[in-house]
Scaffold this active site. Sequence first.
Site, mmCIF file in Angstrom:
data_model
loop_
_atom_site.group_PDB
_atom_site.id
_atom_site.type_symbol
_atom_site.label_atom_id
_atom_site.label_comp_id
_atom_site.label_asym_id
_atom_site.label_seq_id
_atom_site.Cartn_x
_atom_site.Cartn_y
_atom_site.Cartn_z
ATOM 1 N N TRP A 252 43.088 40.475 44.836
ATOM 2 C CA TRP A 252 43.286 41.810 45.429
ATOM 3 C C TRP A 252 42.001 42.312 46.039
ATOM 4 C CZ3 TRP A 252 48.023 42.327 46.476
ATOM 5 C CH2 TRP A 252 49.035 41.925 45.601
ATOM 6 N N ASP B 31 40.450 50.380 43.319
ATOM 7 C CA ASP B 31 41.843 49.950 43.267
ATOM 8 C C ASP B 31 42.178 49.814 41.780
ATOM 9 O OD1 ASP B 31 44.288 48.736 43.228
ATOM 10 O OD2 ASP B 31 43.677 46.936 44.349
ATOM 11 N N LYS C 208 52.954 49.188 38.456
ATOM 12 C CA LYS C 208 52.405 48.451 37.317
ATOM 13 C C LYS C 208 52.425 49.353 36.082
ATOM 14 C CE LYS C 208 51.361 45.223 40.385
ATOM 15 N NZ LYS C 208 50.223 45.346 41.266
HETATM 16 C C1 LIG Z 1 49.908 44.824 42.695
HETATM 17 C C2 LIG Z 1 48.528 45.119 43.138
HETATM 18 C C3 LIG Z 1 48.249 45.446 44.472
HETATM 19 C C4 LIG Z 1 49.290 45.447 45.555
HETATM 20 O O1 LIG Z 1 50.118 46.537 45.418
HETATM 21 P P1 LIG Z 1 51.293 46.841 46.456
HETATM 22 O O2 LIG Z 1 51.766 48.166 45.962
HETATM 23 O O3 LIG Z 1 52.290 45.744 46.311
HETATM 24 O O4 LIG Z 1 50.701 46.918 47.810
HETATM 25 C C5 LIG Z 1 46.936 45.748 44.803
HETATM 26 N N1 LIG Z 1 45.974 45.735 43.879
HETATM 27 C C6 LIG Z 1 46.204 45.421 42.592
HETATM 28 C C7 LIG Z 1 45.074 45.414 41.607
HETATM 29 C C8 LIG Z 1 47.490 45.099 42.183
HETATM 30 O O5 LIG Z 1 47.729 44.777 40.895
#
Ligand SMILES: *Cc1c(COP(=O)(O)O)cnc(C)c1O
Length: 359
Positions: free
Chosen positions: A102, A172, A196
Site C-alpha cells: 500500500w 494511511d 477494515k
Molecule cells: C485496504 C487498504 C487500502 C485500499 O483501500 P481501498 O478502500 O480498497 O482503496 C489502502 N491502504 C491500506 C493500508 C489498506 O489496508
Amino acid sequence: MNRLHNFSAGPAALPLDVLKKVEKELVDYQNKGASLIEMSHRGPEYTAINTEAAERLKRITGAGNDWIVQFLQGGASSQFMMVPQNFLGSDQTADYIDTGSWSSKAIREARLFGNVHIPFSGKENNYSAIPDNSELNASDNAVYTHFTSNNTIFGSQFRKEPETGGSLLVCDASSDFLSRPIDIDKYGLIYAGAQKNLGPAGVTVVMIRKSFLETQVSRTMPTMLNYKTHVDTLFNTPPVFAVYFLNYVLEWIEDKGGLSWFETYNADKAALLYDEIDRDEFYRGTVEKGSRSHMNVTFRLGSEELEKKFLAEASQHRLSALKGHRSVGGVRASIYNACEVDSVKALVDFMKQFRSDNG
Ligand SMILES: *Cc1c(COP(=O)(O)O)cnc(C)c1O
C-alpha cells in the site's frame, strides 16, 4: 444463527450488536416510515448522523477543534492521489516511508505530482520489518511525511509514530485506525477506508488539521478532488448507509471504553496467536517480532501443500478467510476490533490440533 469465525482482511467482520441494531431499524428508521437510506442526505435525520459521527471521531481520537472530518468516497486508494494533489507542489518534496504494497501504491501516485523522497524502504527485505527511527533518513524540507501505520498484506505495524525531519505526518491508517490511541499532535492528515476496522465499504474517513489544510498548494484541480470543497458542507451525496453504520460502530467503540480498551484487547488477541506461532518450528511468523501487527497476523507452514490443507480444514471448523493475500501466500488472520477473542481462541485450538495431527 450460526456466524463464522471471520478472519477476513476486508471487508471484515463487524460488531454483531451494530449489525443487529441496523437490521432492526433498517426498514423503518425511528418510526419515520422509511429507511434512513431512503431519506435525503440534507434532511434532519442524516444531518444528525453525519454531525454525530464527526464529533465522535474527534472525541475518540482526541482531535480538537482544529480538526476537520470528511466522509469521502473512492477508497483509501483515492487518497493516494488526493493527498499529493492537494499538498505536494511540483517543485516540493514529500517523504514516503515504504513498508509494503500500500505504501508503494501511495508513492506511485505522489510521483505524479511532485518529488518523493523515501526515508526507508523495506522492499529488499521483503517488507518483513518496520524501521527504527534511527533507520529513517528524513529529508529536511519535506512538506509532509507519509506512512502506512499497519501493513495489511505483510502483517507489520508501527508500534508508534515514526519521527520525521520536522514535517507533520500523513497516515494511511486503513487497517488499524481506532484500534489503539494515536498521538494526534503529530499528524496533519489521517485517512482510512472503512471496510477494515470501521464499518462497511463505501466511505473513507479523512481527518485533516486545519493548519495543514492551509498549506494546500495552488494548482488547478477537479472540484471533487479538492479537500476544501468538502469543508463544512455536503458538496454531493455522501455514502449515507456507510456513515450511518459507522456512527454506530463509533458508539460501540466509546461504550466499550475507547481506544485504550481496544489497544489492550487487540494486543491480547494478537499475543494468543503469536504465542502459538512461536511454540516451535511448525508455524513460522513472516515478520520480525518487534514489527508484528496486532491486526493482521501472518504466518507460513512447512510447505504450500500443508498450507492448503490447513486452510481447507480450518474452513470445516467455520474458521473463515484465513488465506494470505494473493501476492504473498501463506496464512493471514485479520483480527480487527470486531473480531472476538473467542474466535481467536477457536483458531488457536485448531492450530494446536492441526500441529499434533501433522507435525
Ligand atoms: C485496504 C487498504 C487500502 C485500499 O483501500 P481501498 O478502500 O480498497 O482503496 C489502502 N491502504 C491500506 C493500508 C489498506 O489496508
